[in-house]
Design a protein around this motif. Structure first.
Motif, short mmCIF file in Angstrom:
data_model
loop_
_atom_site.label_atom_id
_atom_site.label_comp_id
_atom_site.label_asym_id
_atom_site.label_seq_id
_atom_site.Cartn_x
_atom_site.Cartn_y
_atom_site.Cartn_z
N PRO A 78 -3.80 -6.26 5.09
CA PRO A 78 -2.38 -5.87 5.09
C PRO A 78 -2.14 -4.51 4.44
N ASP A 79 -2.87 -4.22 3.35
CA ASP A 79 -2.74 -2.91 2.71
C ASP A 79 -3.24 -1.80 3.62
N VAL A 80 -4.35 -2.06 4.30
CA VAL A 80 -4.90 -1.07 5.23
C VAL A 80 -3.90 -0.81 6.36
N GLY A 129 2.40 3.09 -11.47
CA GLY A 129 3.26 1.97 -11.12
C GLY A 129 2.55 0.94 -10.26
N ALA A 130 3.31 -0.08 -9.87
CA ALA A 130 2.75 -1.13 -9.01
C ALA A 130 2.57 -0.60 -7.59
N LEU A 131 1.52 -1.07 -6.92
CA LEU A 131 1.24 -0.63 -5.55
C LEU A 131 2.05 -1.48 -4.58
N SER A 132 3.34 -1.19 -4.49
CA SER A 132 4.24 -1.92 -3.61
C SER A 132 4.03 -1.52 -2.16
N ASN A 133 4.67 -2.26 -1.25
CA ASN A 133 4.58 -1.94 0.17
C ASN A 133 5.10 -0.53 0.44
N ARG A 134 6.20 -0.15 -0.24
CA ARG A 134 6.77 1.17 -0.04
C ARG A 134 5.80 2.26 -0.49
N ILE A 135 5.14 2.05 -1.63
CA ILE A 135 4.19 3.03 -2.14
C ILE A 135 3.02 3.18 -1.17
#
Length: 251
Positions: A78-80, A129-135
């Motif tokens: 999902p991150d990829v 910060g946190a690695l959110s979907n937006r980031i």
């Protein structure tokens, strides 16, 4: 076709390109990144911007494909996907800039971007910060802009992942799959946007051999217990390549 094959084989800058690919393979093998950061500033001295990128994409795809099965085992897909989506949306804008760019401008842009990103890495500048979907989408989008205009898709994503608490094998796998996606997208967009002959394709195939050899050699040199030492060496080589790639030298 044969004429272009022989033209590529007799290209005056072929040894320079093959040497750059070999060096890039070594750095990629033990650091996990750096192909474009090493290869492009050097190859752009003898190849036009689009040809330099096309040749790199081809040998990079060939050279790293055997590592895909292992990457799929550890990657967070999902991150990829989010990184790839952001990259796909912005790469055409970067390519538009490349279309109007001269060879010296390309060399200057690639070298300056590499030097700035390298300095940020060395100085420890990180996203905390946190690695959110937006980031993840933003990192991929920035990688697409850099990739389209200078071939440097990886550094923005690398810097984001350096702040991650993910296990090294996950980070390495995600980066590898993301970079494969960027290679494919760049290749498709370059061929659909530019009039590209078989010449840079032959150059890319020739360069695949030294790149693979360098990659294997670099991987064998890598020792997780001495990762810091090897990253310092990678940074030095990348920095040298970027400085040497500046359009201020006489060749």
């Amino acid at each position: 076709m044969l004429d272009l094959f022989y033209e590529a084989l007799n290209f005056n800058g072929l040894f320079w390109v093959l040497s750059a690919a070999f060096l890039a393979g070594i750095i990629r093998g033990f650091s996990g990144f750096g192909t474009a950061m090493v290869y492009l500033p050097l190859a752009a001295q003898v190849l036009p911007p689009v040809q330099a990128i096309v040749s790199m994409v081809l040998f990079d795809l060939i050279g790293i494909w055997p590592t895909v099965p292992r990457a799929l085992k550890y990657a967070k897909l999902p991150d990829v996907f989010r990184l790839g989506l952001g990259m796909v949306l912005t790469t055409p804008l970067g390519l538009l800039a490349l279309y109007f760019m001269s060879q010296s401008s390309f060399r200057l842009l690639a070298s300056v971007l590499i030097i700035l990103l390298l300095l940020m890495l060395i100085m420890g500048v990180r996203y905390r910060g946190a690695l959110s979907n937006r980031i993840m989408l933003m990192a991929g989008a920035l990688g697409g802009l850099f990739g389209g205009s200078s071939g440097l898709c990886g550094p923005p994503v690398i810097m984001i992942y350096m702040a991650s608490k993910s296990a090294p094998e996950i980070v390495r796998a995600n980066l590898l799959l993301y970079l494969i996606i960027t290679d494919i997208v760049l290749l498709v967009l370059c061929f659909s946007s530019f009039d590209i002959s078989l010449f840079p394709i032959f150059i890319g195939f020739f360069a695949a051999v030294p790149f693979m050899v360098g990659n294997i050699f670099g991987s064998k040199m890598f020792d997780p217990k001495r990762e810091g030492v090897f990253r310092i060496v990678a940074y030095v080589v990348i920095g040298f390549s970027a400085i040497y790639g500046l359009p201020i030298w006489n060749f």
